[in-house]
Design a protein around this motif. Structure first.
Motif, mmCIF file in Angstrom:
data_model
loop_
_atom_site.group_PDB
_atom_site.id
_atom_site.type_symbol
_atom_site.label_atom_id
_atom_site.label_comp_id
_atom_site.label_asym_id
_atom_site.label_seq_id
_atom_site.Cartn_x
_atom_site.Cartn_y
_atom_site.Cartn_z
ATOM 1 N N GLN A 54 -1.003 2.850 -3.015
ATOM 2 C CA GLN A 54 -0.693 1.516 -3.040
ATOM 3 C C GLN A 54 0.099 1.044 -4.080
ATOM 4 O OE1 GLN A 54 -2.052 -0.847 -0.634
ATOM 5 N NE2 GLN A 54 -2.490 1.465 0.386
ATOM 6 N N THR A 55 0.166 1.745 -5.346
ATOM 7 C CA THR A 55 1.038 1.466 -6.126
ATOM 8 C C THR A 55 2.116 2.511 -6.718
ATOM 9 O OG1 THR A 55 -0.383 2.493 -8.029
ATOM 10 C CG2 THR A 55 -0.617 0.198 -7.325
ATOM 11 N N GLY A 56 3.205 2.206 -7.328
ATOM 12 C CA GLY A 56 3.971 3.042 -7.906
ATOM 13 C C GLY A 56 5.230 3.234 -6.965
ATOM 14 N N PRO A 57 6.510 3.517 -7.617
ATOM 15 C CA PRO A 57 7.914 3.550 -6.884
ATOM 16 C C PRO A 57 7.794 3.927 -5.353
ATOM 17 C CG PRO A 57 7.921 5.315 -8.556
ATOM 18 C CD PRO A 57 6.551 4.638 -8.805
ATOM 19 N N ASP A 58 7.085 5.033 -4.855
ATOM 20 C CA ASP A 58 7.239 5.421 -3.660
ATOM 21 C C ASP A 58 6.146 4.778 -2.745
ATOM 22 O OD1 ASP A 58 9.292 7.250 -4.642
ATOM 23 O OD2 ASP A 58 8.206 8.831 -4.674
ATOM 24 N N ALA A 59 5.350 3.970 -3.164
ATOM 25 C CA ALA A 59 4.438 3.334 -2.524
ATOM 26 C C ALA A 59 4.669 2.996 -1.086
ATOM 27 C CB ALA A 59 3.451 2.414 -3.211
ATOM 28 N N PRO A 60 5.982 2.289 -1.261
ATOM 29 C CA PRO A 60 6.132 1.553 0.307
ATOM 30 C C PRO A 60 6.799 2.715 1.358
ATOM 31 C CG PRO A 60 7.416 0.689 -1.439
ATOM 32 C CD PRO A 60 6.874 1.745 -2.025
ATOM 33 N N LEU A 61 7.054 3.876 0.803
ATOM 34 C CA LEU A 61 7.610 4.865 1.870
ATOM 35 C C LEU A 61 6.493 5.396 2.831
ATOM 36 C CD1 LEU A 61 9.445 6.976 -0.920
ATOM 37 C CD2 LEU A 61 10.423 5.185 0.786
ATOM 38 N N TYR A 93 -2.093 2.080 7.771
ATOM 39 C CA TYR A 93 -0.781 1.312 7.685
ATOM 40 C C TYR A 93 0.014 1.432 6.474
ATOM 41 C CZ TYR A 93 -2.101 -1.033 12.042
ATOM 42 O OH TYR A 93 -2.346 -1.122 13.240
ATOM 43 N N LYS A 94 1.446 1.326 6.658
ATOM 44 C CA LYS A 94 2.371 1.386 5.474
ATOM 45 C C LYS A 94 1.748 0.057 4.636
ATOM 46 C CE LYS A 94 6.212 1.352 7.389
ATOM 47 N NZ LYS A 94 7.810 1.141 7.569
ATOM 48 N N VAL A 95 1.935 0.401 3.156
ATOM 49 C CA VAL A 95 1.525 -0.568 2.253
ATOM 50 C C VAL A 95 2.309 -1.928 2.569
ATOM 51 C CG1 VAL A 95 1.805 -1.312 -0.170
ATOM 52 C CG2 VAL A 95 1.308 1.240 0.707
ATOM 53 N N GLY A 96 1.253 -2.898 2.623
ATOM 54 C CA GLY A 96 1.804 -4.491 2.846
ATOM 55 C C GLY A 96 1.977 -4.654 4.369
ATOM 56 N N ASP A 97 1.763 -3.744 5.382
ATOM 57 C CA ASP A 97 1.779 -3.958 6.812
ATOM 58 C C ASP A 97 0.641 -4.976 7.129
ATOM 59 O OD1 ASP A 97 4.194 -2.789 7.109
ATOM 60 O OD2 ASP A 97 3.380 -1.587 8.526
ATOM 61 N N LEU A 98 -0.695 -4.767 6.751
ATOM 62 C CA LEU A 98 -1.774 -5.579 7.387
ATOM 63 C C LEU A 98 -1.831 -6.941 6.404
ATOM 64 C CD1 LEU A 98 -4.751 -2.839 7.478
ATOM 65 C CD2 LEU A 98 -3.417 -3.957 9.177
ATOM 66 N N LYS A 99 -1.321 -6.825 5.312
ATOM 67 C CA LYS A 99 -1.103 -8.381 4.777
ATOM 68 C C LYS A 99 -0.306 -9.194 5.305
ATOM 69 C CE LYS A 99 0.084 -10.207 0.134
ATOM 70 N NZ LYS A 99 -1.373 -10.500 -0.094
ATOM 71 N N ARG A 100 0.847 -8.672 6.084
ATOM 72 C CA ARG A 100 1.660 -9.609 7.038
ATOM 73 C C ARG A 100 0.825 -10.156 8.065
ATOM 74 N NH1 ARG A 100 5.533 -7.256 10.158
ATOM 75 N NH2 ARG A 100 4.922 -5.174 9.787
ATOM 76 N N TYR A 101 -0.134 -9.518 8.442
ATOM 77 C CA TYR A 101 -1.034 -10.001 9.599
ATOM 78 C C TYR A 101 -2.304 -10.844 9.093
ATOM 79 C CZ TYR A 101 2.128 -6.807 12.141
ATOM 80 O OH TYR A 101 3.224 -6.513 12.727
ATOM 81 N N GLY A 102 -2.464 -10.929 7.803
ATOM 82 C CA GLY A 102 -3.655 -11.570 7.431
ATOM 83 C C GLY A 102 -4.796 -10.606 7.520
ATOM 84 N N LEU A 103 -4.873 -9.174 7.630
ATOM 85 C CA LEU A 103 -5.941 -8.319 8.043
ATOM 86 C C LEU A 103 -6.046 -7.455 6.845
ATOM 87 C CD1 LEU A 103 -5.020 -7.679 11.628
ATOM 88 C CD2 LEU A 103 -6.498 -9.312 10.697
ATOM 89 N N GLY A 130 -19.581 -4.127 -2.049
ATOM 90 C CA GLY A 130 -18.580 -3.490 -1.290
ATOM 91 C C GLY A 130 -17.448 -3.120 -2.355
ATOM 92 N N GLN A 131 -16.372 -2.520 -1.790
ATOM 93 C CA GLN A 131 -15.335 -1.990 -2.912
ATOM 94 C C GLN A 131 -13.912 -1.681 -1.863
ATOM 95 O OE1 GLN A 131 -15.325 1.938 -5.032
ATOM 96 N NE2 GLN A 131 -17.724 1.607 -4.537
ATOM 97 N N TYR A 132 -13.002 -1.547 -2.365
ATOM 98 C CA TYR A 132 -11.822 -1.106 -1.922
ATOM 99 C C TYR A 132 -11.469 0.364 -2.457
ATOM 100 C CZ TYR A 132 -6.844 -1.019 -0.859
ATOM 101 O OH TYR A 132 -5.498 -0.602 -0.225
ATOM 102 N N ILE A 133 -11.051 1.285 -1.406
ATOM 103 C CA ILE A 133 -10.557 2.587 -1.783
ATOM 104 C C ILE A 133 -9.098 3.021 -1.468
ATOM 105 C CG2 ILE A 133 -10.964 4.927 -1.163
ATOM 106 C CD1 ILE A 133 -13.817 4.066 -0.146
ATOM 107 N N ASP A 134 -8.385 3.223 -2.297
ATOM 108 C CA ASP A 134 -7.004 3.742 -2.315
ATOM 109 C C ASP A 134 -6.767 5.232 -2.245
ATOM 110 O OD1 ASP A 134 -4.457 4.139 -2.648
ATOM 111 O OD2 ASP A 134 -4.226 3.342 -4.549
ATOM 112 N N MET A 135 -6.469 5.616 -1.008
ATOM 113 C CA MET A 135 -6.629 7.233 -0.797
ATOM 114 C C MET A 135 -5.200 7.488 -0.417
ATOM 115 S SD MET A 135 -8.366 10.017 -0.967
ATOM 116 C CE MET A 135 -9.896 8.995 -0.983
ATOM 117 N N ALA A 136 -4.422 8.752 -1.263
ATOM 118 C CA ALA A 136 -3.330 8.914 -0.979
ATOM 119 C C ALA A 136 -2.936 10.389 -0.538
ATOM 120 C CB ALA A 136 -2.264 8.711 -2.086
ATOM 121 N N LEU A 137 -2.331 10.449 0.571
ATOM 122 C CA LEU A 137 -1.994 12.332 0.766
ATOM 123 C C LEU A 137 -1.526 12.998 -0.281
ATOM 124 C CD1 LEU A 137 -2.181 10.693 3.512
ATOM 125 C CD2 LEU A 137 -0.785 12.648 4.295
#
Length: 413
Positions: free
Chosen positions: A140-147, A108-118, A208-215
């Motif tokens: 997940q971070t940086g000026p273009d992250a929401p795009l 999902y786009k950055v922040g979308d799942l947060k809106r649903y509590g997921l 466990g851990q979180y993985i931030d993977m970017a195209l």
């Protein structure tokens, strides 16, 4: 044919919230290795991938079903449910599935799942050992992250398109996108590798851990040795069309009835090729004295010399003759010809599976099928939309038939 047997990831459960290609492809790799992957789609419309690709399996009326060619390439060996995560009941389903999952994959786009509590922060208290992999265009971070972002953008942005295409000064020169969605596929592979490493880390530590993977990250990395040339020399390497990136000559060569690709990168290969062509004088030609000269500075001249000989022979003859002198060569194949190659048939790279629609469909085998003890296998076809709703909600989450019926009637599932 489909195969059975336990894979290396038998006992691992993956919740696949991915759409289109990169995330579903990562989940499919884990599924091929034996993981129980539960794919979640939107009720009614499903994964956007179902509307991609030129072809789809026929439905009962002979029209195109949602089982598109694009969808089929990234979703085998999974179970599928539909779930509207915009509803409270849908969010509860995802939370309960995540609580039982070893891995969650989403794009999902950055922040979308947060809106649903997921998002990861919301789900982690339910399952501290969970590995949560987010795949986005820009990270997940940086000026273009929401795009938003798709494969072609990153072939252009990350440098891959700059080094792909016909060389400057030749007809049709300019940058070119690769045919397959290579950034998506490379990102899917990297995501799967990161998840496997995280599972190994959890086995040792319980964490466990979180993985931030970017195209974007993957698109820059996949230019690899060509980008490294720039970082070392500070001069962008030129596009070389179909020329190789190592020694030369390495290029498509015309035969009397088609094309072959030759890779005569070493001096020994070049000497043997000159002898085969009946042109021993080229061995001492200063234009072709080194692999670099043959493959870069004087590439077109070397190809021209070869083609004065190669065009008098068929592609089949060229492959046989050039292989006989120990020089790497392969026939250029259109897609139908790929499946006629004897080695492709021997390796079993096309697998026929029975599909729920009643048709048999050919799928591309996993390259991981060569593992001796726990090979990747194709056990089940890509599921239809919501195919396993009852099975998962009833057997895993304890929902009654009446509850499932009510959720279906309100289009929560």
């Amino acid at each position: 044919m489909m195969t059975t047997g336990k894979g290396a990831l038998d006992g691992i459960r993956v919740l696949d919230l991915g759409r289109v290609l990169a995330a579903p492809f990562a989940a499919q790799m884990l599924a091929d290795l034996g993981a129980d992957v539960i794919k979640v789609e939107r009720p009614g419309t499903g994964d956007d991938a179902r509307r991609y690709g030129f072809f789809g399996l026929p439905d009962a009326g002979g029209g195109r079903s949602p089982e598109s060619s694009f969808y089929l390439c990234g979703n085998r060996n999974k179970r599928a449910i539909t779930c509207d995560i915009a509803t409270g009941e849908g969010q509860e389903i995802i939370r309960r599935l995540a609580a039982q999952a070893d891995v969650v994959i989403e794009n999902y786009k950055v922040g979308d799942l947060k809106r649903y509590g997921l998002d990861y922060d919301a789900l982690r208290p339910l399952n501290p050992g969970m590995i949560f992999c987010s795949i986005t265009g820009y990270g997940q971070t940086g000026p273009d992250a929401p795009l938003p972002g798709f494969d072609g953008l990153f072939q252009a942005m990350g440098g891959m398109m700059a080094v792909t295409g016909i060389a400057d000064g030749e007809p049709g020169a300019g940058p070119l996108k690769a045919g397959p969605s290579l950034v998506d596929i490379f990102t899917g592979h990297n995501a799967a590798a990161a998840i496997l490493a995280a599972l190994f880390h959890r086995q040792r530590t319980g964490e466990g851990q979180y993985i931030d993977m970017a195209l974007l990250d993957c698109s820059v990395a996949m230019t690899s040795h060509i980008m490294q040339d720039y970082l070392v020399g500070h001069i962008p390497p030129p596009r070389v069309g179909n020329g190789g990136n190592g020694g030369g000559p390495a290029d498509l060569i015309r035969a009397s009835d088609g094309l072959v690709y030759i890779s005569a990168g070493s001096d020994r290969h070049w000497r043997n090729l000159c002898g085969l062509m009946g042109k021993p004088h080229l061995i001492d030609d200063p234009r072709f004295a080194t692999s670099f000269l043959r493959g870069k500075d004087n590439r077109l001249a070397a190809i021209a010399e070869i083609e004065m000989w190669s065009m008098h022979h068929s592609a089949g003859e060229l492959v046989e003759m050039i292989r006989s002198i120990g020089c790497p060569v392969a026939r250029y194949n259109e897609l139908p010809q790929v499946w006629e190659e004897q080695q492709v048939r021997h390796r079993g790279l096309k697998v026929a599976v029975d599909h729920p629609l009643g048709a048999s469909v050919d799928l591309i085998a996993s390259p991981l099928a060569g593992m001796a003890a726990t090979p990747a296998t194709i056990r089940t076809p890509p599921p239809t939309m919501g195919q396993h709703n009852k099975e998962i909600l009833r057997d895993m989450l304890g929902y009654s038939e009446e509850m499932i019926g009510e959720l279906a009637a309100r289009k929560v599932i």
